[in-house]
Design an enzyme around this catalytic site. Structure first.
Site, PDB file in Angstrom:
ATOM      1  N   GLU A  64      45.566 -21.073 -72.788  1.00 31.94           N
ATOM      2  CA  GLU A  64      45.479 -21.729 -73.954  1.00 31.94           C
ATOM      3  C   GLU A  64      45.887 -21.020 -75.207  1.00 31.94           C
ATOM      4  O   GLU A  64      46.534 -21.330 -76.032  1.00 31.94           O
ATOM      5  CB  GLU A  64      44.131 -22.304 -74.179  1.00 31.94           C
ATOM      6  N   LEU A 216      55.006  -5.012 -45.784  1.00 37.09           N
ATOM      7  CA  LEU A 216      54.033  -6.111 -46.364  1.00 37.09           C
ATOM      8  C   LEU A 216      54.351  -6.206 -48.204  1.00 37.09           C
ATOM      9  O   LEU A 216      53.441  -6.554 -48.696  1.00 37.09           O
ATOM     10  CB  LEU A 216      52.517  -6.038 -46.158  1.00 37.09           C
TER      11      LEU A 216
END
Length: 373
Positions: A64, A216
């Site tokens: 926001e 990974l």
């Protein structure tokens, strides 16, 4: 069709369209905002988007605040679309609800109430008390999915757990002796790397490390910085010091979770190579998975991707700790001596607890997505 009825239909369609865009903006933050949720926000005035924002890396500024900053003076009298209730409490930054009021926004369309007990409707109430029109629920289903990690951590004290497996045409995940084998194509591998970037952490067991020596990380172009925390379950601290995970621990964080009886010398050696080692509950030589997940949640992890082999997958399914599963099915045949993806009992358990919600081709392979009902 004409008059107010048509106008109402058009307004509802606009609300759906702008909320869909806010949701897509919020997803840009997935895997980068923990422990905060990845929220999206749009400021619209007279049908024109004048500001857009999403939760920034590390969890702030909030969406926001970003959207209002970009809108500037144009926010006065505008509508704010936001994928989660604006916060109403003082944390590391002032309440977003106060910023919305100060900006002069006249209407807020919020996808869902924040389950955080420090908010839980108080943000919406503060907006209404300031004379702002508030509508809740547009895009709620998608917002609940996007904020699943935030919701799960608050309600159950653990991350949202997503299991990923690549499965051959004959139901195998590896060749004999757990030797790794290419099961799926490049399109799936790219999608897996994107999934890694959208999660806070990725977890495997020590067996997968010893068999595959994985890295990974997210290896899509320009996205290495979005690689998640890498987590290894290793009750006996057998993690090889020369493994790729350990060798790259200074560049991409590595957390090893072990039991309280782990060798002190091995722990010290790993710490010297920048590996974070923590102990948790161990029962009958196995780590307590529920305790592991609570430990990760306490560290701010909200979205956890499981990329281990069938042993870890079966244990999590048996413990009812899998919230979502993405299974990539391939046409490759490995043979009778390959490692099974699931025993029949495990597959039946997965089918009872999760529902297939989507199936789509990914190159020459297929992705099936399962979620809790």
């Amino acid at each position: 069709m004409s008059g107010p009825f048509r106008l109402n239909i058009e307004a509802a369609a606009d609300d759906q369209r702008f909320m869909a865009l806010a949701l897509s903006l919020g997803r840009r933050g997935l895997g980068r905002t923990s422990p905060n949720p990845a929220v999206g926000a749009i400021v619209v005035r007279d049908g024109e988007i004048v500001g857009r924002g999403w939760t920034q890396p590390g969890g702030r500024p909030h969406a926001e605040i970003e959207a209002l900053r970009r809108a500037g003076a144009a926010a006065r009298g505008a509508t704010l679309y936001v994928t989660l209730e604006p916060c109403s409490h003082h944390g590391k930054s002032p309440p977003c609800a106060d910023a919305v009021i100060t900006a002069g926004v006249s209407r807020v369309v919020s996808a869902m109430e924040d389950p955080n007990p420090e908010v839980a409707g108080a943000g919406h109430a503060r907006l209404r008390d300031a004379g702002i029109a508030v509508e809740i629920g547009i895009g709620a289903a998608l917002a609940s999915r996007d904020h699943a990690g935030h919701i799960r951590r608050l309600k159950d004290g653990r991350p949202h757990v997503m299991l990923k497996l690549a499965i051959s045409a004959d139901g195998k995940v590896a060749a004999a002796g757990r030797r790794p084998i290419a099961i799926t194509g490049e399109r799936v591998r790219d999608r897996v790397h994107l999934l890694r970037a959208q999660h806070d952490a990725i977890i495997i067991g020590i067996g997968t490390v010893l068999a595959d020596d994985p890295l990974l990380t997210c290896r899509l172009p320009g996205m290495a910085k979005n690689s998640p925390l890498r987590v290894v379950l290793d009750g006996g601290l057998r993690l090889p010091k020369e493994s790729r995970l350990v060798r790259t621990a200074r560049d991409t964080p590595l957390l090893v979770i072990t039991g309280d009886g782990a060798p002190r010398a091995a722990e010290s050696a790993l710490r010297r190579q920048a590996v974070d080692v923590v102990q948790t509950i161990q029962m009958a030589a196995k780590l307590d998975l529920a305790a592991v997940l609570k430990l990760l949640a306490a560290r701010g992890i909200t979205r956890l991707m499981v990329e281990g082999g069938p042993t870890l997958a079966a244990a999590l399914i048996a413990a009812d700790l899998v919230d979502e599963a993405i299974l990539f099915h391939s046409g490759v045949v490995i043979g009778d001596d390959g490692v099974k993806a699931f025993e029949s009992q495990t597959l039946a358990t997965l089918g009872r607890r999760l529902t297939r919600v989507a199936s789509e081709p990914v190159g020459s392979d297929r992705q099936d997505t399962y979620e809790r009902g």
